[in-house]
Design an enzyme around this catalytic site. Structure first.
Site, PDB file in Angstrom:
ATOM      1  N   SER A   1       0.852  -1.187   0.000  1.00 54.15           N
ATOM      2  CA  SER A   1       0.000   0.000   0.000  1.00 54.15           C
ATOM      3  C   SER A   1       0.885   1.234   0.000  1.00 54.15           C
ATOM      4  O   SER A   1       2.017   1.201   0.512  1.00 54.15           O
ATOM      5  CB  SER A   1      -0.891   0.014   1.250  1.00 54.15           C
ATOM      6  OG  SER A   1      -1.500   1.280   1.437  1.00 54.15           O
TER       7      SER A   1
ATOM      8  N   TYR B   1      -1.010  -0.632  10.389  1.00 54.65           N
ATOM      9  CA  TYR B   1      -1.157  -0.991   8.971  1.00 54.65           C
ATOM     10  C   TYR B   1       0.008  -0.429   8.165  1.00 54.65           C
ATOM     11  O   TYR B   1       0.637  -1.134   7.363  1.00 54.65           O
ATOM     12  CB  TYR B   1      -2.483  -0.450   8.436  1.00 54.65           C
ATOM     13  CG  TYR B   1      -2.755  -0.799   6.992  1.00 54.65           C
ATOM     14  CD1 TYR B   1      -3.265  -2.041   6.648  1.00 54.65           C
ATOM     15  CD2 TYR B   1      -2.511   0.125   5.973  1.00 54.65           C
ATOM     16  CE1 TYR B   1      -3.528  -2.365   5.318  1.00 54.65           C
ATOM     17  CE2 TYR B   1      -2.760  -0.186   4.649  1.00 54.65           C
ATOM     18  CZ  TYR B   1      -3.270  -1.433   4.329  1.00 54.65           C
ATOM     19  OH  TYR B   1      -3.515  -1.753   3.001  1.00 54.65           O
TER      20      TYR B   1
END
Length: 256
Positions: A146, A159
């Site tokens: 990501s 995350y």
């Protein structure tokens, strides 16, 4: 050198394992690999949704197999790899999840859950798959990361930590395993049109902020991420390894 007759743009005869493959980006990746001739083993936790997705692809004439498995469980990882017949040419570490909170609000259980799913499981599956990938002679491992691993986003620290570490894992494995004929790359999406992303994109103000930070002024599509993954698995990408490719509409380079 490759002979002119070599098909650099085909995955015909290749065997692939994709985690988190029952929906969203994982399902799109499965479809993209199948379109280029690969036989794909789809792994995910939700058995019912996984079976539905596999049946849909099979009805379109693609060679797919459903493997119900939890990437964080060692026995499940062994079952995934055992399910793949013959060589393992492609592994896509796509499974992951997130809990959005301020840094001080996470419990230790939540922190470990995110890191175990997004990072540790991907590392352990890659290590377990190494003998099979090496035996293939020319294999590709793609980690779905990501842009949260490249810069600060509002995804929450754990995350982002897991994805930043995945980028370094990609570089290290690429260097270590090059001699084994295994290329290792990562793909880092920005906001993509998936049910998971809709949880925040349905907020008009949040969506407007996302679009303002995106030079292409739109949300990405799962098939655009999938096409990038498929390219990295093709013989045409045979000299690319250790890279993290952002699929982000220009977000990561959009300064002021």
């Amino acid at each position: 050198m490759h002979k002119p007759t070599d098909n650099l743009w085909s995955l015909a005869g290749k065997h692939a394992l994709v985690t988190g493959a029952s929906r969203g980006i994982g399902l799109a990746i499965t479809h993209a690999l199948c379109q280029r001739g690969a036989e794909v083993w789809m792994a995910a936790r939700g058995q019912e949704r996984l079976a539905e997705s596999a049946d849909e692809l099979a009805s379109a004439g693609y060679r797919v197999h459903a493997v119900s498995a939890d990437v964080t469980d060692p026995e499940s990882r062994r079952r995934m790899l055992t399910a793949v017949d013959g060589a393992l040419d492609i592994l896509v570490n796509n499974a992951g999840y997130n809990i959005r909170k301020p840094a001080l609000a996470y419990t230790e259980e939540e922190l470990r859950g995110i890191l175990d799913t997004n990072l540790v499981a991907a590392f352990e599956l890659a290590r377990a798959a190494h003998p099979r990938l090496k035996a293939a002679g020319s294999a590709s491992l793609v980690n779905i990361s990501s842009v949260a691993g490249l810069t600060h986003l509002r995804t929450g620290a754990p995350y982002a930590m897991s994805k930043a570490a995945m980028h370094q894992m990609t570089r290290n494995l690429a260097a270590e395993w090059a001699a084994d004929g295994i290329r290792v790359n990562a793909v880092a999406p920005w906001y993509i049109e998936t049910p998971l992303a809709r949880q925040v994109l349905d907020d008009p103000e949040f969506l407007a902020e996302v679009l303002a930070r995106t030079p292409l002024k739109r949300i990405g599509r799962p098939e655009e991420v999938a096409a990038t993954v498929a390219f990295l698995c093709l013989p045409a990408a045979g000299y690319i390894t250790g890279q993290t490719l952002a699929v982000d509409g220009g977000f990561s380079i959009f300064g002021f």
